[in-house]
Design a protein around this motif. Structure first.
Motif, short mmCIF file in Angstrom:
data_model
loop_
_atom_site.label_atom_id
_atom_site.label_comp_id
_atom_site.label_asym_id
_atom_site.label_seq_id
_atom_site.Cartn_x
_atom_site.Cartn_y
_atom_site.Cartn_z
N GLY A 73 0.83 -1.24 -0.04
CA GLY A 73 -0.03 -0.15 -0.05
C GLY A 73 0.80 1.41 0.13
O GLY A 73 0.60 2.18 -0.76
N ASN A 74 1.83 1.19 0.87
CA ASN A 74 2.86 2.20 0.72
C ASN A 74 3.63 2.63 -0.51
O ASN A 74 3.69 3.64 -0.81
CB ASN A 74 3.94 2.17 1.61
CG ASN A 74 3.45 2.37 3.25
OD1 ASN A 74 2.41 3.06 3.52
ND2 ASN A 74 4.22 1.76 4.33
N ALA A 75 3.89 1.69 -1.17
CA ALA A 75 4.42 1.51 -2.38
C ALA A 75 3.54 2.28 -3.48
O ALA A 75 3.95 3.22 -4.26
CB ALA A 75 5.14 0.30 -2.99
N ILE A 76 2.22 1.80 -3.45
CA ILE A 76 1.33 2.51 -4.27
C ILE A 76 0.85 3.80 -3.88
O ILE A 76 1.01 4.69 -4.89
CB ILE A 76 -0.17 1.60 -4.29
CG1 ILE A 76 -0.11 0.22 -4.25
CG2 ILE A 76 -1.04 2.35 -4.57
CD1 ILE A 76 0.57 0.05 -5.69
N ARG A 77 1.15 4.17 -2.64
CA ARG A 77 0.70 5.54 -2.24
C ARG A 77 2.01 6.57 -2.75
O ARG A 77 1.71 7.67 -3.19
CB ARG A 77 0.59 5.81 -0.83
CG ARG A 77 -0.83 5.09 -0.35
CD ARG A 77 -1.01 5.51 0.93
NE ARG A 77 -0.62 4.35 1.83
CZ ARG A 77 -1.29 3.31 2.04
NH1 ARG A 77 -2.46 3.09 1.62
NH2 ARG A 77 -0.62 2.24 2.75
N GLU A 78 3.16 5.96 -2.95
CA GLU A 78 4.20 6.77 -3.13
C GLU A 78 4.13 7.02 -4.57
O GLU A 78 4.56 8.19 -5.05
CB GLU A 78 5.57 6.01 -2.93
CG GLU A 78 6.72 6.44 -2.35
CD GLU A 78 7.72 5.76 -1.87
OE1 GLU A 78 8.48 5.19 -2.92
OE2 GLU A 78 7.98 5.24 -0.62
N ILE A 79 3.82 6.27 -5.41
CA ILE A 79 3.73 6.50 -6.87
C ILE A 79 2.24 7.47 -7.14
O ILE A 79 2.73 8.37 -8.02
CB ILE A 79 3.43 4.90 -7.63
CG1 ILE A 79 4.66 4.02 -7.58
CG2 ILE A 79 3.19 5.24 -9.09
CD1 ILE A 79 4.26 2.73 -8.15
N ARG A 80 1.51 7.07 -6.45
CA ARG A 80 0.29 8.14 -6.69
C ARG A 80 0.52 9.57 -6.34
O ARG A 80 0.58 10.34 -7.12
CB ARG A 80 -0.97 7.59 -5.91
CG ARG A 80 -2.08 8.59 -6.17
CD ARG A 80 -3.44 8.02 -5.66
NE ARG A 80 -3.08 7.97 -4.07
CZ ARG A 80 -3.65 7.22 -3.25
NH1 ARG A 80 -4.66 6.53 -3.63
NH2 ARG A 80 -3.46 7.26 -1.91
N GLN A 81 1.47 9.64 -5.22
CA GLN A 81 1.90 11.04 -4.81
C GLN A 81 2.83 11.55 -5.61
O GLN A 81 2.78 12.93 -6.23
CB GLN A 81 2.55 10.95 -3.42
CG GLN A 81 3.15 11.94 -3.08
CD GLN A 81 1.86 13.12 -2.57
OE1 GLN A 81 0.67 12.51 -2.34
NE2 GLN A 81 2.04 14.45 -2.30
N SER A 82 3.76 10.87 -6.53
CA SER A 82 4.61 11.13 -7.48
C SER A 82 3.78 11.74 -8.71
O SER A 82 4.21 12.81 -9.39
CB SER A 82 5.61 10.20 -8.00
OG SER A 82 6.31 10.50 -9.07
N LEU A 83 2.79 11.13 -8.92
CA LEU A 83 1.93 11.40 -10.15
C LEU A 83 1.23 12.74 -9.80
O LEU A 83 1.26 13.90 -10.79
CB LEU A 83 1.01 10.33 -10.55
CG LEU A 83 1.65 8.84 -11.04
CD1 LEU A 83 0.31 7.91 -11.13
CD2 LEU A 83 1.89 9.30 -12.51
N ILE A 84 0.84 13.19 -8.70
CA ILE A 84 0.05 14.16 -8.48
C ILE A 84 1.18 15.45 -8.10
O ILE A 84 0.59 16.48 -8.71
CB ILE A 84 -0.77 13.80 -7.00
CG1 ILE A 84 -1.54 12.84 -6.97
CG2 ILE A 84 -1.05 15.32 -6.35
CD1 ILE A 84 -2.82 13.05 -7.66
N GLU A 85 2.20 15.04 -7.68
CA GLU A 85 3.25 16.14 -7.77
C GLU A 85 3.73 16.48 -9.06
O GLU A 85 4.17 17.74 -9.37
CB GLU A 85 4.30 15.62 -6.75
CG GLU A 85 4.13 15.99 -5.13
CD GLU A 85 5.22 15.31 -4.38
OE1 GLU A 85 6.32 14.82 -4.87
OE2 GLU A 85 4.84 15.12 -3.15
#
Ligand code: C5P
Length: 288
Positions: A230-242
């Motif tokens: 879940g953390n890995a997924i959130r990291e990728i999502r965060q990068s996309l949003i940023e």
């Protein structure tokens, strides 16, 4: 009759994914808004003198026997139509990552059904082909139709939806894999805190607002993934949003994460940030 043809098999993304409950047959009732995207495998069907169905593929680790959904689809087509497919070679040129939550295997199976319908001029409607696909896998009926659609029940009750407004999409698959049956099993013991606003998503698609769609992306499996994944997924999502994504979300049971972008340039820049760490990063467009 044509002796050989090529059929594209498009990857799918979930704009929403909701699990409504477990059914008596062990499957789950779902409600999902699905979208085809331009990343695709190529399925080449060729009639040969040699009897039997044979499959070859560029991904050497994939099964080439009756466990491959593409072979299962050819057999299901034969059984449902009574057409003897005789000697058939299925070449699967894969580009969609495997076990990614993007329906690669189901899409290959759907392409086999569409391709055999053309090859043998059986004149089945997409709905009839989707019905044959039900026995092959839950996502196969949707993959037969493609485009933007609401999938309900096990995934076989389909309603076509207005197309997702054109946009650029970044897909990013981390290298770990997830087990779909295991995640469905996990979700049974979960009290889901949040569900997608599916009705809102349908209205927004009707209105044609990309921003509105991006704000309503939601997949219940994001909460169900084990912490590390879940953390890995959130990291990728965060990068996309940023990097400027209007919204980002997990697809299927993962692990692919995708983000919607207003421009191709922004999407390319976002992909450039992710691709050094994640080999399976793609810039794609919706297919209607
Ligand atoms: O139908 P398919 O073989 O693609 O499903 C893979 C697994 O996903 C099933 O074995 C089941 O564990 C789970 N599943 C489910 N409910 C659905 C679709 C899939 O529980 N509607």
């Amino acid at each position: 009759m044509t002796a050989s043809l090529t059929e594209p098999a498009y990857a799918k993304l979930n704009l929403t994914l909701d699990v409504l409950g477990r059914r008596a047959d062990g499957f789950h009732d779902l409600r999902m808004v699905m979208q085809s995207v331009s990343l695709h495998d190529d399925i080449v069907l060729t009639l040969t003198e040699e009897p039997g169905v044979r499959l070859t593929t560029n991904f050497s680790f994939l099964p080439t026997d009756g466990k491959n959904l593409a072979v299962m689809a050819a057999r299901a087509f034969q059984q449902a139509t009574g057409v003897d497919v005789g000697g058939l070679r299925i070449r699967v040129d894969k580009h969609i990552p495997v076990c990614a939550g993007t329906a690669g295997g189901s899409s290959d199976a759907a392409a086999v059904l569409r391709g055999l319908n053309r090859l043998f001029e059986t004149g089945l409607t997409p709905e009839q082909l989707a019905k044959i696909g039900e026995g092959v896998g839950s996502d196969v009926p949707y993959c037969v139709l493609g485009g933007t659609a609401l999938a309900e029940g096990r995934g076989e009750r389909l309603t076509r939806l207005p197309a997702l407004p054109d946009c650029a999409i970044v897909m990013c698959k981390p290298s770990f894999s997830v087990s779909t049956p295991e995640l469905f099993h996990r979700i049974d013991s979960f009290k889901l805190r949040c569900h997608p606003d599916t009705a809102g998503m349908l209205k927004t698609l009707e209105g044609g607002s990309l921003q509105g769609v991006a704000h309503r992306l939601y997949n219940v499996f994001e909460d169900v993934l084990p912490l590390q994944q879940g953390n890995a997924i959130r990291e990728i999502r965060q990068s996309l949003i940023e990097s400027g994504a209007l919204g980002a979300c997990l697809s299927g049971t993962g692990p692919t994460v995708f983000g919607l972008f207003g421009t191709e340039e922004e999407a390319r820049q976002a992909a450039a940030v992710l691709s050094p760490a994640y080999r399976d990063t793609y810039v794609v467009r919706p297919v209607s």
